[in-house]
Design an enzyme around this catalytic site. Structure first.
Site, PDB file in Angstrom:
ATOM      1  N   HIS A   1     -10.710 -15.249 -42.037  1.00  0.00           N
ATOM      2  CA  HIS A   1     -11.645 -15.054 -43.147  1.00  0.00           C
ATOM      3  C   HIS A   1     -12.100 -13.604 -43.273  1.00  0.00           C
ATOM      4  CE1 HIS A   1     -14.814 -15.672 -39.970  1.00  0.00           C
ATOM      5  NE2 HIS A   1     -15.497 -14.839 -40.731  1.00  0.00           N
TER       6      HIS A   1
ATOM      7  N   ASP B   1      -8.428 -20.150 -38.252  1.00  0.00           N
ATOM      8  CA  ASP B   1      -9.189 -18.953 -38.620  1.00  0.00           C
ATOM      9  C   ASP B   1      -8.773 -17.745 -37.795  1.00  0.00           C
ATOM     10  OD1 ASP B   1     -10.969 -17.494 -40.143  1.00  0.00           O
ATOM     11  OD2 ASP B   1     -12.711 -17.982 -38.909  1.00  0.00           O
TER      12      ASP B   1
ATOM     13  N   SER C   1     -17.619 -11.016 -36.748  1.00  0.00           N
ATOM     14  CA  SER C   1     -16.454 -11.896 -36.740  1.00  0.00           C
ATOM     15  C   SER C   1     -15.179 -11.121 -36.451  1.00  0.00           C
ATOM     16  CB  SER C   1     -16.312 -12.607 -38.087  1.00  0.00           C
ATOM     17  OG  SER C   1     -17.155 -13.715 -38.159  1.00  0.00           O
TER      18      SER C   1
END
Length: 410
Positions: free
Chosen positions: A98, A128, A225
């Site tokens: 993402h 992911d 992230s």
């Protein structure tokens, strides 16, 4: 990314460093946080994702312009990554999918604050994960002397209560460090909504197929992230994901255990590097599609993926045998969950290229049969994938005007 497609076959395969094995997984007597930071920081990068998206024209909503008009919006978001290896031609970094999805251009900032353009090498939306690459011949000798490949640890040996350090590009301000303990291992999460922005603890019994995560009270914020969760030996044992953090509580951050996904990362590291094709080469399958989400799946029993609402006559889809009512579940071996994912993948494939597509075809009694088809992609100028928001008819979007927005890819 460049406007032409690149197909590279690496002369040697890339792989993760071997997981460190120890007789005692305890971190007692190990390095302190400042030592960890000095050791691990050269392997952490900041990632900037720039994309252009079509959005509803603000003025058309109030009747000042024609209804349905759109304008383009430039979006810039920030994330983190970990240098995990290299091959003969590229330096490779792992991050969250993402963080890089939808990117028109990707850039990577190393510890020396030098910025380089990067390309997507491989993605796995289901887990992911993504691997991106920077050509070695574009990196200066000075930068190469300051960066390092991360040391990979064994997340399976983690114990609750062990101290860990999270490193990443928090809030897009640059690399920062937080510390905490392992609150739980093998934590299963379930999402409260389709965007997975608020993850909840699940009581589901874990199986080998159930994704599990490391829970920590080290602060993991937007921009973190794709960054590293490091043990007190300086080894990466998790990939942080702010996307999984709950907005309702504090002290609950999550990371993808490195050992669980090491084989997936190695596969992504050895995929062909692709860049977006030029406008004249843009491709299309030749369908109008509708996303089959979990709600539609539960209500109608239609497999999750992209439902084929119609097939364009004379298109590659028609020639390959794709029919109205089929559900596309994989494109070139990669799982496809939404029409948007399918459109994004097509940006890297030229018209005329042959690609495998997996579909679920309905039969008698509502039973679906899986088929793997080979399709020769059509030109996007004559046929375009589109999404139906009302489950009736899909139409391509056209827009004008430009403005810019800022954000994070968590």
């Amino acid at each position: 990314n460049s406007s032409s497609q690149t197909s590279k076959s690496n002369s040697s395969s890339a792989s993760l460093l071997k997981t460190t094995t120890t007789s005692d997984s305890s971190n007692k007597g190990s390095l302190d946080v400042s030592d960890i930071t000095t050791s691990a920081m050269p392997s952490i990068v900041a990632i900037t994702n720039k994309s252009v998206q079509e959005v509803q024209d603000y003025f058309s909503q109030f009747g000042f312009r024609g209804q349905g008009q759109t304008q383009t919006q430039e979006t810039e978001s920030q994330g983190s990554g970990i240098i995990i290896g290299k091959n003969d031609t590229e330096l490779l970094m792992v991050t969250n999918n993402h963080v890089v999805e939808g990117a028109d251009t990707l850039s990577v900032c190393f510890i020396d604050n030098k910025v380089y353009e990067a390309n997507v090498k491989g993605t796995d939306a289901e887990n992911d994960l993504a691997v991106i690459a920077v050509p070695l011949d574009s990196i200066s000798d000075d930068t190469m002397s300051q960066i390092a490949v991360a040391s990979i640890g064994d997340s399976d040996s983690l114990k609750v209560g062990e101290q860990v350090v999270a490193i990443g590009n928090a809030l897009g301000y640059g690399q920062s460090v937080t510390t905490g303990i392992v609150s739980a291992t093998d934590r299963t999460l379930s999402s409260s909504d389709s965007s997975d922005s608020n993850a909840l603890i699940s009581s589901t019994v874990t199986t080998k197929e159930t994704p599990t995560y490391i829970q920590t009270d080290a602060a993991i914020n937007p921009g973190n992230s794709g960054g590293a969760l490091v043990n007190m030996k300086g080894e990466v044992i998790g990939i942080n994901s702010a996307k999984l953090a709950s907005t309702e509580v504090e002290g609950m951050g999550y990371a993808i255990p490195i050992t669980r996904v090491s084989s997936i990362i190695e596969e992504l590291m050895n995929e062909t590097t692709r860049t977006k094709v030029a406008d004249s080469q843009k491709s299309s399958i030749g369908i109008a599609g509708i996303t089959v989400d979990s709600n539609i799946n539960a209500a109608y029993g239609i497999p999750a993926g992209v439902y084929v609402a119609s097939v364009t006559p004379g298109s590659g889809a028609e020639a390959a045998g794709i029919r109205k009512g089929d559900v596309i579940t994989k494109f070139d071996g990669k799982t496809v969950s939404t029409i948007q994912e399918l459109k994004e993948k097509l940006q890297y494939y030229a018209a005329g290229e042959a690609v495998s597509i997996t579909v679920q075809s309905p039969g008698e009694g509502g039973i679906y049969t899986e088929k793997e088809l080979t399709i020769t992609l059509s030109s996007a100028q004559s046929s375009e994938e589109s999404q139906s928001t009302d489950n009736t008819q899909a139409a391509p979007e056209k827009g004008n005007g430009t403005h810019k927005a800022m954000g994070y890819k968590n």
